[in-house]
Design an enzyme around this catalytic site. Sequence first.
Site, short mmCIF file in Angstrom:
data_model
loop_
_atom_site.label_atom_id
_atom_site.label_comp_id
_atom_site.label_asym_id
_atom_site.label_seq_id
_atom_site.Cartn_x
_atom_site.Cartn_y
_atom_site.Cartn_z
N SER A 1 -4.15 -11.00 1.75
CA SER A 1 -3.37 -12.01 2.46
C SER A 1 -2.84 -13.12 1.54
O SER A 1 -2.83 -14.30 1.92
CB SER A 1 -4.17 -12.61 3.62
OG SER A 1 -4.47 -11.60 4.57
N ASN B 1 2.24 -3.88 -2.90
CA ASN B 1 1.81 -2.62 -2.30
C ASN B 1 2.55 -2.45 -0.98
O ASN B 1 2.22 -3.11 0.01
CB ASN B 1 0.29 -2.66 -2.07
CG ASN B 1 -0.20 -1.41 -1.34
OD1 ASN B 1 0.52 -0.43 -1.22
ND2 ASN B 1 -1.43 -1.47 -0.85
N GLU C 1 -10.24 -7.09 -4.01
CA GLU C 1 -9.64 -7.23 -2.69
C GLU C 1 -10.74 -7.21 -1.63
O GLU C 1 -11.16 -6.13 -1.19
CB GLU C 1 -8.68 -6.07 -2.42
CG GLU C 1 -7.51 -6.01 -3.37
CD GLU C 1 -6.34 -5.30 -2.72
OE1 GLU C 1 -5.30 -5.94 -2.57
OE2 GLU C 1 -6.47 -4.13 -2.34
N GLU D 1 -8.12 0.87 1.96
CA GLU D 1 -7.64 1.72 3.08
C GLU D 1 -7.90 3.19 2.77
O GLU D 1 -8.13 3.99 3.68
CB GLU D 1 -6.16 1.43 3.34
CG GLU D 1 -5.97 0.07 4.00
CD GLU D 1 -4.61 -0.56 3.85
OE1 GLU D 1 -3.65 0.13 3.42
OE2 GLU D 1 -4.49 -1.77 4.13
N HIS E 1 -7.91 1.99 -3.26
CA HIS E 1 -7.58 0.94 -2.30
C HIS E 1 -8.53 1.05 -1.11
O HIS E 1 -8.90 2.15 -0.70
CB HIS E 1 -6.12 1.09 -1.85
CG HIS E 1 -5.65 -0.09 -1.05
ND1 HIS E 1 -5.94 -0.23 0.28
CD2 HIS E 1 -4.94 -1.19 -1.41
CE1 HIS E 1 -5.41 -1.38 0.71
NE2 HIS E 1 -4.80 -1.98 -0.29
N LYS F 1 2.57 0.01 0.96
CA LYS F 1 1.86 0.88 1.93
C LYS F 1 2.85 1.88 2.53
O LYS F 1 3.77 2.31 1.85
CB LYS F 1 1.16 0.03 2.99
CG LYS F 1 0.35 -1.11 2.38
CD LYS F 1 -0.63 -1.70 3.34
CE LYS F 1 -1.27 -2.92 2.70
NZ LYS F 1 -2.44 -3.40 3.39
N GLY G 1 -4.69 -7.79 5.05
CA GLY G 1 -3.88 -7.66 6.25
C GLY G 1 -4.40 -8.44 7.45
O GLY G 1 -3.95 -8.23 8.57
C1 PEP Z 1 -3.25 -4.84 0.04
O1 PEP Z 1 -2.87 -3.97 0.80
O2 PEP Z 1 -3.67 -4.52 -1.07
C2 PEP Z 1 -3.19 -6.23 0.49
C3 PEP Z 1 -3.72 -7.15 -0.28
O3 PEP Z 1 -2.59 -6.47 1.70
P1 PEP Z 1 -2.25 -7.91 2.32
O4 PEP Z 1 -1.60 -8.75 1.25
O5 PEP Z 1 -1.31 -7.63 3.45
O6 PEP Z 1 -3.55 -8.51 2.78
#
Ligand code: PEP
Length: 240
Positions: free
Chosen positions: A199, A9, A161, A94, A92, A11, A167
């Site tokens: 992460s 992803n 997630e 976000e 997601h 972003k 993040g």
């Molecule tokens: C994500 O944005 O779906 C995500 C898992 O980000 P990160 O790996 O940076 O935690």
Amino acid sequence: MRARLVAGNWKMHGSLAANRALLDAIVAGVHGVECAVCVPYPYLAQGQERLRGTQIALAAQNVSEHAAGAHTGEVSGAMLAEFGCRYVLVGHSERRQNYGETDAQVAAKFAAARAAGITPILCVGETLAEREAGRTEEVVLRQVDAVLGRSDFGDAVLAYEPVWAIGTGRTATPEQAQEVHATLQKRLSAATRILYGGSVKPDNAAAIFAMPDVDGGLIGGASLVAGDFIAICEAAQRKG
Ligand code: PEP
């Protein structure tokens, strides 16, 4: 056995030049595992062109719940399909947290993606406060049930997630991930793939992917670093 999938992803990161280098490296370096990159809308054409005929799938990060019409700034499933998207992220955290997407809207987006022939990657996850209140299972099942109340899950993909791990550099332990994945797997068909996101890095990927109900990863930050993303894909490939 469920085929593993690793999705990056991106972003709101990238540029034509940076994407070119990243896509070239991923095409050259990822083998033996299903892999997708979720690129920002303006770069779909670049992704389509570069990934055509390769083993890497193109994906988007969002889709409108509407099929067409007066929805300024929105992008429909049919448009994504025209640019060769095989997958699209839906719900997601976000989008849920920063743009107020509700469970009902996420369910509508999921249905819109399926109607356009694109496989949704439905993201679910609890906040830290919800986990600490012992509400993880209730929250993730509510998010899944909102979608199941409206659509068949079909061959869609689920991504667990935990919001507190996205993040932040703070990852769920493999056991924490497995516990939630096992709960989610029971709600869905045994064939449904469930990715872990939050992460994931080259140094923790193998342990997470070794869990029986973790079928790959949704990777944010590390998907922007070619070497890291390739290493994570290799870790997924080694599993099983
Ligand atoms: C994500 O944005 O779906 C995500 C898992 O980000 P990160 O790996 O940076 O935690």
